[in-house]
Scaffold this motif. Structure first.
Motif, PDB file in Angstrom:
ATOM      1  N   MET A   1       0.861  -1.186   0.000  1.00  0.00           N
ATOM      2  CA  MET A   1       0.000   0.000   0.000  1.00  0.00           C
ATOM      3  C   MET A   1       0.897   1.235   0.000  1.00  0.00           C
ATOM      4  SD  MET A   1      -2.008   2.489   1.298  1.00  0.00           S
ATOM      5  CE  MET A   1      -3.561   3.026   0.639  1.00  0.00           C
ATOM      6  N   GLU A   2       0.687   2.161  -0.939  1.00  0.00           N
ATOM      7  CA  GLU A   2       1.680   3.215  -1.173  1.00  0.00           C
ATOM      8  C   GLU A   2       1.827   4.175  -0.005  1.00  0.00           C
ATOM      9  OE1 GLU A   2      -1.974   5.586  -2.367  1.00  0.00           O
ATOM     10  OE2 GLU A   2      -1.397   3.507  -2.093  1.00  0.00           O
ATOM     11  N   ILE A   3       0.758   4.442   0.736  1.00  0.00           N
ATOM     12  CA  ILE A   3       0.836   5.352   1.886  1.00  0.00           C
ATOM     13  C   ILE A   3       1.691   4.720   2.983  1.00  0.00           C
ATOM     14  CG2 ILE A   3      -0.477   6.511   3.697  1.00  0.00           C
ATOM     15  CD1 ILE A   3      -0.871   7.740   0.942  1.00  0.00           C
ATOM     16  N   ASP A   4       1.401   3.483   3.308  1.00  0.00           N
ATOM     17  CA  ASP A   4       2.148   2.785   4.350  1.00  0.00           C
ATOM     18  C   ASP A   4       3.627   2.687   3.990  1.00  0.00           C
ATOM     19  OD1 ASP A   4       1.876   1.281   6.918  1.00  0.00           O
ATOM     20  OD2 ASP A   4       2.700  -0.341   5.716  1.00  0.00           O
ATOM     21  N   LYS A   5       3.911   2.411   2.727  1.00  0.00           N
ATOM     22  CA  LYS A   5       5.306   2.290   2.269  1.00  0.00           C
ATOM     23  C   LYS A   5       6.027   3.630   2.362  1.00  0.00           C
ATOM     24  CE  LYS A   5       8.112   0.620  -1.588  1.00  0.00           C
ATOM     25  NZ  LYS A   5       9.052   1.750  -1.559  1.00  0.00           N
TER      26      LYS A   5
END
Length: 510
Positions: A1-5
């Motif tokens: 998930m791009e936000i978490d990354k």
């Protein structure tokens, strides 16, 4: 998930801690309520935008944790299952509406568009749907944040639901750190100098971001994320003093302004906190000095009082004076000692709790260095949801302002001079000059009995001129003072009294 990354790849430890705590709150809510029982109130602002992406990340991680997803980004990339409420208002900026619809299309957000006021819209929504909890982008310092926790039941008189506030403890700096680190889209108004967006009727670009360029035909502003002092986030919002019965409120947009045609006189109360003054151990020097300073800018001091070093005594006096005066100044009792009860008393007067203020704590840490030990949050606990920090380059630590109450930390006249100059120069205070009083005086050797009747007549003839009398000694001359805003009237009153006193002298001689 791009936000978490993006957050995990960041070197910002503070942002990671804020993110992890917000995700925990979201996952806890999703464990307590089904997806049909939660909703998200979105308004197109920066805080709502942060919360949107936190909810995307939180829901995705919740799904993975419970085995409903294999961690593939496509599982949650284009669908946002949480019911999203958007209150569309005719006074909203067109850019806010456009951004909202664009962001909804980008992330598969299904909007419930409501065109009623917030309370009526919620009542209708909750009546038609089984919603038990609503995610809100409220932060401490927001006007609606008073008394709220991360999970707070709705207030009395409102439809029953749980308010979930994942970013309640986030600062202005945290919000922009998240948006810039995650490289997500936000409303374009923030790139035009707007730092806090309300309606088109009460919001302007923040003057602190103005680019000074005399050659430019139109003012230009730096982006919102370049505001160095997050405490001045709302400096572009219209602000009113606490209403006083029978008075027209003065409105300010964060800069010093006043409407002289509506108000010619503003009143102030001065409160000194300290048992030492009441015991006669020390003499209060700040009160008289503050009276002179207020008088010099055309304000009237309606009361000066000394209050015991007791929370209830401070709260009682502040509560009484804040509703009767345009501004209340309070000093003494500020610090880490057991007798320093002023901030707590102000909080109690407004019916709010004391809550840690991270930005104020940073100032204290810089000021005291290694001496700032023990419970670091104790001195940085400020009245929740009503505190505005008045920062100025002359001040090592900002002054505290709670609605129309200003807490001064000065302990002597020299320190008061510095704080007063900062207040006058500050863009965030409504302490504005209304023009000085015109002062005249005359002296006479006549007795009080001889002067009493002429004085009464002059006072009746000139009701808007303040006429006072005093003697420095019982046998010395009587000094008579004339104070007012109209120089011609002041001089006329003094001349009229002089003639009456001259007549009295002639009658006595005969």
């Amino acid at each position: 998930m791009e936000i978490d990354k993006a957050i995990k790849d960041s070197d910002d430890r503070r942002l990671k801690a804020k993110y992890n705590n917000a995700i925990y709150v979201i996952q806890r809510a999703l464990a307590l309520y089904s997806i049909e029982e939660v909703a998200f109130s979105f308004n197109g602002g920066k805080d709502s935008t942060v919360l949107l992406h936190l909810l995307r990340a939180g829901h995705f991680l919740h799904q993975v944790e419970h085995g409903h997803s294999n961690g593939d980004l496509s599982d949650c990339e284009f669908t946002f299952p949480i019911r999203t409420i958007y209150f569309e208002s005719p006074s909203a900026f067109p850019e806010i509406n456009s951004f909202t619809y664009e962001i909804a299309a980008s992330y598969g957000v299904q909007l419930d568009i409501l065109r009623q006021d917030f309370k009526s819209g919620l009542e209708a929504l909750l009546k038609a749907n089984p919603i038990r909890a609503i995610f809100l982008g409220v932060r401490i310092g927001d006007p609606t944040a008073v008394g709220q926790e991360q999970f707070s039941p709705s207030s009395s008189g409102w439809p029953p639901f749980m308010r979930v506030n994942p970013i309640l403890d986030w600062s202005y700096r945290d919000v922009w750190a998240f948006l810039l680190t995650c490289k997500v889209q936000y409303c374009g108004l923030y790139d035009q100098g707007y730092t806090s967006i309300g309606s088109i009727n009460d919001t302007v670009p923040n003057a602190l971001l103005c680019i000074k360029d005399s050659a430019a035909a139109k003012q230009k502003f730096r982006p919102a994320y370049m505001l160095s002092d997050g405490r001045l986030e709302r400096a572009g919002r219209a602000r009113k003093l606490s209403p006083v019965a029978g008075r027209v409120p003065v409105v300010s947009n964060g800069l010093k302004c006043v409407e002289p045609h509506q108000r010619s006189v503003l009143t102030a109360s001065i409160l000194a906190v300290g048992d030492e003054i009441l015991f006669g151990i020390i003499e209060d020097q700040l009160g008289p000095s503050l009276c002179r300073k207020l008088h010099s800018i055309g304000w009237v001091v309606s009361q000066i009082a000394i209050v015991r070093s007791d929370v209830d005594s401070v709260a009682e006096e502040v509560e009484r004076r804040k509703s009767m005066s345009d501004m209340v100044f309070i000093y003494g009792g500020v610090g880490p000692l057991h007798s320093d009860v002023t901030v707590g008393g102000v909080a109690k007067a407004f019916g709010v709790r004391l809550a840690p203020d991270e930005e104020y704590e940073e100032y204290l840490s810089q000021l005291f260095g290694d001496k700032y030990t023990g419970d670091r949050n104790e001195m940085a606990r400020l009245p929740e949801g009503i505190t505005e920090l008045l920062q100025h380059e002359k001040l090592p630590v900002p002054l505290i302002m709670c609605h129309n109450v200003i807490i001064l930390s000065a302990t002597n006249v020299d320190e008061l001079d510095v704080q007063w100059d900062a207040l006058i120069d500050s863009r965030s205070t409504t302490l504005t000059s209304l023009g000085p009083f015109v002062s005249k005086h005359l002296t006479t050797s006549l007795s009080d009995l001889e002067v009493a009747q002429p004085l009464s007549k002059i006072s009746f003839e000139f009701p808007d001129i303040h006429i006072g009398c005093y003697r420095k000694s019982r046998t010395g001359p009587l000094a008579i003072t004339f104070e007012g805003k109209d120089q011609e009237k002041v001089e006329a009153a003094m001349e009229a009294l002089s003639m009456k006193l001259s007549s009295a002298v002639k009658q006595t001689s005969v």
